[in-house]
Scaffold this motif. Structure first.
Motif, PDB file in Angstrom:
ATOM      1  N   UNK A  27       1.184  -1.189  -0.013  1.00  0.00           N
ATOM      2  CA  UNK A  27       0.326  -0.070  -0.479  1.00  0.00           C
ATOM      3  C   UNK A  27       1.266   1.510   0.080  1.00  0.00           C
ATOM      4  N   UNK A  28       1.917   0.925   0.248  1.00  0.00           N
ATOM      5  CA  UNK A  28       3.042   2.227   0.684  1.00  0.00           C
ATOM      6  C   UNK A  28       3.848   2.798  -1.311  1.00  0.00           C
ATOM      7  N   UNK A  29       3.889   1.811  -1.302  1.00  0.00           N
ATOM      8  CA  UNK A  29       4.442   1.524  -2.681  1.00  0.00           C
ATOM      9  C   UNK A  29       3.136   1.832  -3.855  1.00  0.00           C
ATOM     10  N   UNK A  30       2.021   1.690  -3.070  1.00  0.00           N
ATOM     11  CA  UNK A  30       1.432   2.348  -4.500  1.00  0.00           C
ATOM     12  C   UNK A  30       0.878   3.514  -4.065  1.00  0.00           C
ATOM     13  N   UNK A  31       0.940   3.790  -3.012  1.00  0.00           N
ATOM     14  CA  UNK A  31       0.759   5.791  -2.736  1.00  0.00           C
ATOM     15  C   UNK A  31       1.892   6.069  -3.517  1.00  0.00           C
ATOM     16  N   UNK A  32       3.592   5.775  -3.039  1.00  0.00           N
ATOM     17  CA  UNK A  32       4.623   6.521  -3.698  1.00  0.00           C
ATOM     18  C   UNK A  32       4.345   6.112  -5.131  1.00  0.00           C
ATOM     19  N   UNK A  33       3.998   4.958  -6.097  1.00  0.00           N
ATOM     20  CA  UNK A  33       3.790   5.488  -7.356  1.00  0.00           C
ATOM     21  C   UNK A  33       2.570   6.224  -7.603  1.00  0.00           C
ATOM     22  N   UNK A  34       1.559   6.641  -7.400  1.00  0.00           N
ATOM     23  CA  UNK A  34       0.794   8.120  -7.480  1.00  0.00           C
ATOM     24  C   UNK A  34       1.453   8.790  -6.861  1.00  0.00           C
ATOM     25  N   UNK A  35       2.497   9.119  -6.039  1.00  0.00           N
ATOM     26  CA  UNK A  35       2.694  10.850  -5.806  1.00  0.00           C
ATOM     27  C   UNK A  35       3.323  10.999  -7.408  1.00  0.00           C
ATOM     28  N   UNK A  36       4.778   9.435  -7.991  1.00  0.00           N
ATOM     29  CA  UNK A  36       5.826   9.782  -8.687  1.00  0.00           C
ATOM     30  C   UNK A  36       5.180  10.250 -10.223  1.00  0.00           C
ATOM     31  N   UNK A  37       3.630   9.559  -9.952  1.00  0.00           N
ATOM     32  CA  UNK A  37       3.891   9.759 -11.899  1.00  0.00           C
ATOM     33  C   UNK A  37       2.568  11.400 -11.561  1.00  0.00           C
ATOM     34  N   UNK A  63       8.403   5.294 -15.788  1.00  0.00           N
ATOM     35  CA  UNK A  63       7.313   5.410 -14.660  1.00  0.00           C
ATOM     36  C   UNK A  63       6.979   4.056 -15.043  1.00  0.00           C
ATOM     37  N   UNK A  64       6.986   2.998 -16.578  1.00  0.00           N
ATOM     38  CA  UNK A  64       6.658   1.950 -15.856  1.00  0.00           C
ATOM     39  C   UNK A  64       7.722   0.871 -15.021  1.00  0.00           C
ATOM     40  N   UNK A  65       8.934   1.177 -14.832  1.00  0.00           N
ATOM     41  CA  UNK A  65       9.640   0.402 -13.892  1.00  0.00           C
ATOM     42  C   UNK A  65      10.216   0.503 -12.693  1.00  0.00           C
ATOM     43  N   UNK A  66       8.638   1.908 -12.129  1.00  0.00           N
ATOM     44  CA  UNK A  66       8.173   2.725 -10.718  1.00  0.00           C
ATOM     45  C   UNK A  66       7.103   1.667 -10.370  1.00  0.00           C
ATOM     46  N   UNK A  67       6.282   1.679 -11.615  1.00  0.00           N
ATOM     47  CA  UNK A  67       5.109   0.611 -11.424  1.00  0.00           C
ATOM     48  C   UNK A  67       5.587  -0.786 -10.927  1.00  0.00           C
ATOM     49  N   UNK A  68       6.600  -1.022 -11.349  1.00  0.00           N
ATOM     50  CA  UNK A  68       6.838  -2.592 -10.814  1.00  0.00           C
ATOM     51  C   UNK A  68       7.446  -2.718  -9.745  1.00  0.00           C
ATOM     52  N   UNK A 104      10.884  -5.510  -1.945  1.00  0.00           N
ATOM     53  CA  UNK A 104      12.525  -6.641  -1.924  1.00  0.00           C
ATOM     54  C   UNK A 104      13.012  -5.443  -2.630  1.00  0.00           C
ATOM     55  N   UNK A 105      12.735  -4.890  -3.250  1.00  0.00           N
ATOM     56  CA  UNK A 105      13.688  -4.377  -4.203  1.00  0.00           C
ATOM     57  C   UNK A 105      14.000  -2.732  -3.093  1.00  0.00           C
ATOM     58  N   UNK A 106      12.855  -2.416  -2.321  1.00  0.00           N
ATOM     59  CA  UNK A 106      13.141  -1.185  -1.606  1.00  0.00           C
ATOM     60  C   UNK A 106      13.947  -1.514  -0.554  1.00  0.00           C
ATOM     61  N   UNK A 107      13.806  -3.078   0.068  1.00  0.00           N
ATOM     62  CA  UNK A 107      15.199  -3.441   1.226  1.00  0.00           C
ATOM     63  C   UNK A 107      16.302  -3.566   0.727  1.00  0.00           C
TER      64      UNK A 107
END
Length: 531
Positions: free
Chosen positions: A27-37, A71-76, A80-83
């Motif tokens: 959910x945190x990643x989804x929010x971040x993706x929305x903000x970046x987009x 933007x496509x890569x951010x959405x993926x 585990x990538x963050x850590x």
């Protein structure tokens, strides 16, 4: 505050290093993706932003369409990538911390569409409760811009209450009957949108920008802020601290500080001498009851202009607005008339000290209201003497050419009762007198001589270019100006005829407005005290 900087650094590092050991949620990643987009969409509205992004991407990556790939890569991205990247890059040996310490007390883009659609014309309607609704659909960028403007502001304030409208506007994001301040902030973050509230001399406003897919959620929050604010006492103290910090920041900004000083010299006892932010003493003395009273009197349907611009169907948006504000029927007070300001009957000159190393020259001439037919010729005069938006013209070429100033600019600030034409220059203390002499010579030239055909054509061209680039290019700009002009009585489409009226300006018009307005002035010179 500087004494809190160590704690702020430690807290920040704890949050950053936490990413090394615990997974963020999807959910945190989804929010971040929305903000970046959202950030990329907002940063890709202007033509120069699109050109800069494509050029920069080509230089850095060899791919002019890199942002689309990005933007496509951010959405993926996964938890585990963050850590993984946190453990790879975040460690003390790679850390640099810089602190700018006070010397005294205190202390884009989204890929462009290959084909664009022509935006529809703006429309004006009235909702059943009296709200004036402005709309314009623009499908070029997936954004929606909400603007609510109300008459009010510092022209209704006194030395004891100045800053009240600004506090009131800020309090509307501090909690409603159904949302806490924290929930409001979280909702805005989740939508990847931006929210701004504030006050000026003759109006106050609330603005929201968001992705089109979040229109319904955003409008619901927008209406809640305007109609259901609770003015909690604890939140009021927090907002007061924000206002006091803004006032302190103003004193640290040489241009804002010098303009505030010049306006006091120019307007004297008239309310236009007040800075809408207020003063430290007045903001500290205001109570939550006083500020709530302003909200109840002036945030009313018949005193409100609502603009909805962007990628949303007008019929749908109109129905949604009528529903969101359907229970908003508060009755306010009749707006008092603005005090008449007679201008200056003589030149006023004053020198004031500063603890900064540079000197500032600020000249203000009594001007006009924004509906004056003289506005267009004065706009061209502004372009000829100093450029508009970008430096140029007589003042820049002469003063910069002789290396007498760092910055010089002029502008026409029209206000409903009577604004001012300003000239500002930043210079070294030892060259301030020479720079002031040249400024006066150039203003005398505008009054005594006709501009050349080449200068007139150049001035008009600058006006028209800057209109396209800085004032009407994006839907956000168009929504802002339409709402402003409508609430001030000029009409939402006032700017539509600007180009034709600029092109109709003659050399005689330019000289006439120079002779009419460049007369008595308030001149303020701010420079270090001599030792």
């Amino acid at each position: 505050d500087y004494d809190k900087s160590r704690a702020a650094i430690d807290t920040t590092l704890a949050e950053i290093y936490r990413l090394k050991h615990s997974n963020v949620t999807r959910q945190e990643i989804a929010k971040a993706v929305t903000q970046i987009t959202s950030d990329y969409a907002f940063g890709f509205q202007a033509v120069e932003d699109q050109a800069a992004t494509i050029g920069t991407d080509l230089i850095r990556t060899g791919n002019p369409d890199y942002e689309e790939l990005f933007l496509k890569k951010v959405a993926q991205v996964t938890p585990e990538d963050i850590r993984r990247v946190a453990n790879k890059y975040f460690y003390d040996d790679a850390l640099t911390i810089a602190v700018l310490k006070p010397t005294g007390a205190g202390g884009g883009a989204k890929a462009a569409k290959a084909e664009t659609e022509v935006a529809a014309a703006a429309t004006k309607t009235k909702l059943a409760n009296g709200i004036t609704l402005l709309q314009k659909q623009d499908k070029n960028v997936p954004l929606v811009h909400l603007r609510a403007y109300f008459r009010g502001g510092s022209y209704l304030e006194t030395p004891e209450t100045v800053g009240g409208f600004n506090l009131m506007a800020g309090m509307m994001r501090r909690g409603t009957r159904t949302r806490s301040a924290e929930k409001i902030a979280a909702e805005m973050d989740g939508m990847g949108g931006s929210l701004a509230l504030g006050s000026q001399e003759d109006y106050f406003y609330c603005s929201m920008d968001l992705l089109d897919k979040n229109f319904d959620r955003g409008l619901d929050l927008f209406a809640d802020l305007l109609t259901n604010s609770t003015f909690n006492g604890g939140e009021f103290e927090k907002e007061r601290e924000v206002a006091l910090a803004d006032i302190l920041a103003r004193s640290d900004d040489w241009q804002a500080d010098s303009e505030a000083r010049m306006r006091k010299l120019l307007y004297g006892a008239h309310p236009y001498a007040f800075d809408p932010l207020g003063e430290e003493a007045s903001v500290k003395s205001l109570t939550v009851a006083q500020v709530r009273d302003l909200y109840e009197k002036y945030v009313t349907p018949d005193n409100m202009v609502l603009a909805i611009y962007g990628d949303v169907d007008p019929a749908y948006a109109r129905a949604a607005a009528a529903k969101a504000f359907g229970r908003f029927n508060r009755k306010g007070v009749a707006l008092p008339a603005l005090n008449v300001w007679q201008g200056l009957d003589r030149d006023v000159v004053e020198t004031q000290p500063t603890d900064k190393e540079q000197a500032v020259i600020f000249i203000g001439y009594p001007g006009m209201d924004p509906g004056s037919p003289d506005w267009y010729a004065t706009r061209v005069l502004d372009a000829i003497t100093s450029g508009i938006g970008y430096p140029g013209g007589w003042l820049h070429e002469t003063l910069r050419g002789q290396k007498l100033v760092y910055i010089v600019h002029a502008w026409n600030y029209a206000l409903p009762e009577r604004g001012y034409f300003a000239i500002m220059a930043a210079t070294a203390p030892e060259t301030a007198d020479s720079a002031l002499t040249i400024i006066r010579e150039k203003m005398a030239k505008a009054k005594n001589e006709y501009v050349t055909d080449e200068e007139l054509a150049m001035g008009k061209r600058i006006c028209n270019i800057m209109e396209d680039v800085s004032y009407s290019q994006t839907s956000a700009d168009q929504a802002t100006f339409a709402a402003q002009y409508e609430i001030l009585g000029l009409g939402y489409n006032w700017r539509d005829s600007l180009r034709d009226k600029i092109n109709a300006v003659t050399k005689e018009d330019v000289r006439r407005v120079a002779q009419k307005y460049l007369t008595n002035s308030a001149t303020l010179v701010i420079k270090p005290a001599t030792k």
